[in-house]
Scaffold this active site. Structure first.
Site, PDB file in Angstrom:
ATOM      1  N   VAL A  77       0.862  -1.191   0.000  1.00 19.23           N
ATOM      2  CA  VAL A  77       0.000   0.000   0.000  1.00 19.23           C
ATOM      3  C   VAL A  77       0.892   1.233   0.000  1.00 19.23           C
ATOM      4  CG1 VAL A  77      -1.822   1.266   1.194  1.00 19.23           C
ATOM      5  CG2 VAL A  77      -1.798  -1.236   1.270  1.00 19.23           C
TER       6      VAL A  77
ATOM      7  N   ASP B 119     -31.777  18.944 -22.753  1.00 24.89           N
ATOM      8  CA  ASP B 119     -31.115  19.301 -24.021  1.00 24.89           C
ATOM      9  C   ASP B 119     -31.723  20.597 -24.556  1.00 24.89           C
ATOM     10  OD1 ASP B 119     -29.840  19.387 -26.452  1.00 24.89           O
ATOM     11  OD2 ASP B 119     -30.993  17.746 -27.331  1.00 24.89           O
TER      12      ASP B 119
ATOM     13  N   ASP C  69     -12.226 -10.636   8.846  1.00 21.59           N
ATOM     14  CA  ASP C  69     -10.873 -10.386   9.365  1.00 21.59           C
ATOM     15  C   ASP C  69     -10.827  -9.068  10.126  1.00 21.59           C
ATOM     16  OD1 ASP C  69      -8.216 -10.931   9.895  1.00 21.59           O
ATOM     17  OD2 ASP C  69      -7.472 -10.125   7.991  1.00 21.59           O
TER      18      ASP C  69
ATOM     19  N   LYS D 276     -19.187  16.371 -25.869  1.00 22.70           N
ATOM     20  CA  LYS D 276     -20.630  16.236 -25.743  1.00 22.70           C
ATOM     21  C   LYS D 276     -20.967  14.895 -25.096  1.00 22.70           C
ATOM     22  CE  LYS D 276     -22.172  19.279 -29.466  1.00 22.70           C
ATOM     23  NZ  LYS D 276     -23.131  19.429 -30.595  1.00 22.70           N
TER      24      LYS D 276
ATOM     25  N   SER E 233     -15.409  13.797 -26.534  1.00 22.43           N
ATOM     26  CA  SER E 233     -15.824  14.553 -27.723  1.00 22.43           C
ATOM     27  C   SER E 233     -16.286  15.964 -27.397  1.00 22.43           C
ATOM     28  CB  SER E 233     -16.959  13.816 -28.433  1.00 22.43           C
ATOM     29  OG  SER E 233     -18.127  13.797 -27.614  1.00 22.43           O
TER      30      SER E 233
END
Length: 502
Positions: A64, A478, A174, A449, A447
């Site tokens: 880690v 939209d 655990d 969009k 892109s």
């Protein structure tokens, strides 16, 4: 998270993971938005996204390290698993993917948060929150033993996380002080449960048989090869014993000797360090360390035990906590989200982009409202909070409105990320930097969009839902009618929430 001018065409590398199908429903009206849908497998090298810092620990299969996100400067913990060491061991490979799957299901302030994961030629990498206060074990060693109020505070947090796991059919297997981290070295620290590598999704009334765990904390029925989720309660009981006495209930010169004592099931509460421990604390220890699992107390029952309740009710909430609660209740009342896409974007921001400094405030307020400590806020708990302000009937009406707006996954509860999403000041979450990062996450092909296809990829790639569902989400916001969302339309959609929620 300061605001800054935006730039178009910033390419995103987000891709959806194979696990996401679990988190989304089949229609826009019942679309379930969970934080887990945004935990994805990244393309490319982890070094493209993180500046790797010091090693924090190592094990037989990997290590880690700390890492700094190049996107937002936040510090993360990166668990790297060496593929060569587990390539011939399918059980170890499945444990890694099981850990990813399980952490994607988790949405609890006392369970470590997974942000994303990577795979390269040599390693699997899990990116989780960075918890700076060290292990609970180190805190215990430093303090020797803890006062009962402090021990009760840590136990309530641990039991809250485990109750949440068990409610979701997940057993940890655990639990030990090394797998419990603190957000700071303080008696009022937030506790985080980590390392779900041996965890399993279990079925009710079916026994598990694989022997997992660490010998000092393992339940007798695990050693015998037939057990259920109550094995976690035994481990919690051992941890409580250590918190109160400074040593484990079972010890020996070898593992074989310790195992023999565990199977025999006898331990002492009569040694000198137990002289000043209350009878209520001893009662909880006995109920958690009952040798017969079916007689053992459950996590939720333990949360309601008189010792936990008494110690937590006697600790007065800080002025800051009360102020956080008041502000959260006001913001919950004012919260509005007109469409599912707004909810989805807010969930992404609340789960992926909230800073460490902001998180502390949210956790404080959440814990004050979560009276039974199960890691979710119920209708009843919200009604109780509002009843003081407006009376029973008005509180019930108000809570129903809140649930319709804030319960994004339709679970009947306010989960932690939903709480952050709905209780934060709107301009805390909706700033220019956050909106740009969120847009990149949804614009998977870079892109500039967002298409219906990309919404399907981000929110539900494995669903067999018809494309019109995703097109409908686009159509709702939209503005120019081209069937896609550009950055301006995206920001316009989200900025409306600031004026609506003021």
């Amino acid at each position: 998270m300061g605001c800054s001018p935006y730039k178009k065409n910033n390419k995103s590398e987000f891709s959806n993971s194979m696990f996401q199908s679990k988190y989304v429903a089949n229609s826009t009206n019942s679309l379930k938005i969970n934080a887990g849908i945004f935990i994805s497998k990244r393309k490319g090298s982890i070094y493209d996204y993180y500046t790797i810092e010091q090693k924090l620990g190592a094990g037989s299969f990997g290590f880690v390290r700390a890492g700094i996100s190049k996107a937002n400067g936040e510090k993360r913990a990166i668990k790297s698993i060496n593929k060569k060491k587990i390539s011939d061991d399918m059980k170890e490979r499945s444990k890694f993917f099981s850990e990813v799957d399980i952490l994607m299901r988790m949405d609890h302030p006392n369970i470590v948060q997974l942000y994303e994961f990577f795979e390269d030629e040599n390693y699997y990498h899990l990116v989780t929150e960075f918890v700076i206060g060290g292990e609970l074990l180190d805190f215990i060693i430093k303090e020797k033993c803890l006062s009962e109020p402090v021990a009760a505070s840590f136990m309530k947090q641990l039991l809250s996380g485990i109750s949440y796991c068990h409610e979701n059919n997940i057993v940890h297997r655990d639990l030990k002080p090394e797998n419990l981290l603190l957000d700071r070295r303080s008696s009022d620290a937030v506790l985080k449960i980590i390392d779900f590598g041996t965890s399993q999704i279990f079925k009710r009334n079916e026994s598990m048989t694989h022997k997992y765990g660490t010998v000092l904390y393992v339940a007798p029925e695990v050693l015998e090869g037939s057990y259920d989720e109550k094995c976690d309660i035994w481990s919690c009981g051992v941890i409580l014993y250590i918190l109160l006495s400074g040593r484990p209930p079972y010890s020996g010169r070898s593992e074989e000797e310790i195992i023999g004592k565990i199977l025999y099931g006898r331990y002492s509460l009569e040694s000198p360090e137990w002289k000043n421990v209350s009878s209520e604390a001893k009662s909880l220890v006995k109920q958690m360390l009952h040798k017969e699992a079916y007689m053992r107390i459950s996590a939720q029952q333990a949360l309601n035990h008189e010792w936990i309740v008494r110690n937590m009710s006697s600790s007065q909430p800080t002025t800051g906590s009360e102020e956080n609660k008041k502000n959260s209740l006001e913001n919950l009342q004012n919260f509005r989200a007109e469409c599912k896409l707004q909810q989805a974007v807010l969930t992404f921001i609340a789960s992926q982009l909230v800073t460490k400094e902001q998180t502390k405030k949210f956790i404080d307020a959440f814990k004050v409202l979560d009276k039974n400590g199960d890691g979710r806020i119920s209708r009843e708990e919200l009604i109780e909070a509002y009843r003081v302000q407006m009376g029973e009937f008005a509180a019930m009406e108000e809570v129903e409105k809140i649930m319709k707006k804030a319960d994004a996954n339709n679970s009947g509860f306010i989960d932690y990320t939903e709480f952050v999403m709905a209780s934060a000041e709107a301009n805390t979450l909706i700033c220019n930097k956050n909106l740009e990062d969120a847009f990149k996450a949804f614009d998977t092909d870079g892109s500039g969009k967002i298409s219906a296809k990309e919404l399907k990829q981000v929110l539900g790639s494995k669903l067999r839902a018809r494309d019109k569902i995703w097109k409908k989400l686009i159509m709702e916001v939209d503005e120019n009618g081209d069937g896609e969302l550009d950055i301006d339309e995206f920001k316009s959609m989200m900025m409306k929430l600031i004026s609506m929620n003021m």
